[in-house]
Motif scaffolding. Sequence first.
Motif, PDB file in Angstrom:
ATOM      1  N   LEU A   5     -57.289  26.503  99.193  1.00  0.00           N
ATOM      2  CA  LEU A   5     -57.326  27.852  99.762  1.00  0.00           C
ATOM      3  C   LEU A   5     -58.050  27.844 101.108  1.00  0.00           C
ATOM      4  O   LEU A   5     -57.667  28.586 102.028  1.00  0.00           O
ATOM      5  CB  LEU A   5     -57.997  28.832  98.804  1.00  0.00           C
ATOM      6  CG  LEU A   5     -57.181  29.211  97.574  1.00  0.00           C
ATOM      7  CD1 LEU A   5     -57.983  30.095  96.640  1.00  0.00           C
ATOM      8  CD2 LEU A   5     -55.894  29.922  97.978  1.00  0.00           C
ATOM      9  N   VAL A  41     -55.551  26.697 103.508  1.00  0.00           N
ATOM     10  CA  VAL A  41     -54.556  27.746 103.816  1.00  0.00           C
ATOM     11  C   VAL A  41     -55.132  28.677 104.877  1.00  0.00           C
ATOM     12  O   VAL A  41     -54.439  29.059 105.825  1.00  0.00           O
ATOM     13  CB  VAL A  41     -54.181  28.538 102.544  1.00  0.00           C
ATOM     14  CG1 VAL A  41     -53.429  29.815 102.895  1.00  0.00           C
ATOM     15  CG2 VAL A  41     -53.349  27.676 101.620  1.00  0.00           C
ATOM     16  N   GLU A  76     -49.169  25.897 105.940  1.00  0.00           N
ATOM     17  CA  GLU A  76     -49.592  26.971 105.041  1.00  0.00           C
ATOM     18  C   GLU A  76     -48.694  27.012 103.805  1.00  0.00           C
ATOM     19  O   GLU A  76     -49.176  27.163 102.678  1.00  0.00           O
ATOM     20  CB  GLU A  76     -49.550  28.319 105.780  1.00  0.00           C
ATOM     21  CG  GLU A  76     -50.134  29.463 104.982  1.00  0.00           C
ATOM     22  CD  GLU A  76     -50.147  30.747 105.793  1.00  0.00           C
ATOM     23  OE1 GLU A  76     -49.876  31.785 105.180  1.00  0.00           O
ATOM     24  OE2 GLU A  76     -50.415  30.710 107.010  1.00  0.00           O
ATOM     25  N   TRP A  99     -49.832  26.384  99.979  1.00  0.00           N
ATOM     26  CA  TRP A  99     -49.574  27.338  98.886  1.00  0.00           C
ATOM     27  C   TRP A  99     -48.856  26.656  97.716  1.00  0.00           C
ATOM     28  O   TRP A  99     -49.108  26.979  96.560  1.00  0.00           O
ATOM     29  CB  TRP A  99     -48.758  28.539  99.378  1.00  0.00           C
ATOM     30  CG  TRP A  99     -49.598  29.569 100.081  1.00  0.00           C
ATOM     31  CD1 TRP A  99     -49.530  29.922 101.385  1.00  0.00           C
ATOM     32  CD2 TRP A  99     -50.646  30.352  99.508  1.00  0.00           C
ATOM     33  NE1 TRP A  99     -50.455  30.876 101.686  1.00  0.00           N
ATOM     34  CE2 TRP A  99     -51.167  31.166 100.532  1.00  0.00           C
ATOM     35  CE3 TRP A  99     -51.216  30.444  98.249  1.00  0.00           C
ATOM     36  CZ2 TRP A  99     -52.202  32.069 100.345  1.00  0.00           C
ATOM     37  CZ3 TRP A  99     -52.255  31.348  98.049  1.00  0.00           C
ATOM     38  CH2 TRP A  99     -52.740  32.138  99.076  1.00  0.00           C
ATOM     39  N   SER A 100     -47.975  25.724  98.017  1.00  0.00           N
ATOM     40  CA  SER A 100     -47.297  25.006  96.920  1.00  0.00           C
ATOM     41  C   SER A 100     -48.296  24.130  96.166  1.00  0.00           C
ATOM     42  O   SER A 100     -48.211  23.995  94.937  1.00  0.00           O
ATOM     43  CB  SER A 100     -46.121  24.188  97.437  1.00  0.00           C
ATOM     44  OG  SER A 100     -46.574  23.146  98.271  1.00  0.00           O
ATOM     45  N   VAL A 150     -51.474  24.875  95.842  1.00  0.00           N
ATOM     46  CA  VAL A 150     -52.258  25.845  95.054  1.00  0.00           C
ATOM     47  C   VAL A 150     -51.483  26.243  93.812  1.00  0.00           C
ATOM     48  O   VAL A 150     -52.047  26.325  92.706  1.00  0.00           O
ATOM     49  CB  VAL A 150     -52.629  27.080  95.912  1.00  0.00           C
ATOM     50  CG1 VAL A 150     -53.180  28.203  95.042  1.00  0.00           C
ATOM     51  CG2 VAL A 150     -53.632  26.700  96.992  1.00  0.00           C
TER      52      VAL A 150
END
Length: 182
Positions: free
Chosen positions: A66, A69, A78, A82-83, A85
């Motif tokens: 995070l 990100v 980004e 996110w993938s 995460v």
Amino acid sequence: MSADPDRILSRIVVTALTIFVVALLLLIAVLLREFWLQQRVAELSGSVQVNLEDLEKTTDAIQSELSDVRAAPDPAQEGEAWSDVARLLDDVDQQLETIEENLAEVVTVLEPEADLAAADQPSPQEPAVTQDRADQVFTIFTLLLGVASIAIAILLGMALSVEQGVTGEGRGLKTFQSHRPE
């Protein structure tokens, strides 16, 4: 009396010893069960502890992702973060399911004890539960020993009355009195 007094006395003594041995075996069975339960709970608690440590590591990894990100100026980076995460959150979900299964096993192992603890205390503490279980073991031990002692005392009293009936009433008392110093 139609039966041989020595035979009656022998039966009474054998019955008294049988009661004592049965009480002792019941106590041993209760203690072995208690030790097995403690060992099983310790194993499951260790497994839960390992799963919690893994969950903590995964949480740290999620926080790191995070941070990446937030710091990523490029939308491609980004999306990749996110993938990552999302993948880590799936890992968290699996770890939580494993922890839930282990805790369910602990509850299954301790189900009768858990019901008693829930009835006694709204939020049982670990030391209090351990103390309650130890108290239960010692209470069972005391009850078994007490019942066995009472039964043996009754049987030996019967044996004494049979013996006095054979040798003549009051002989035991006279023998005791004759050996008393004046």
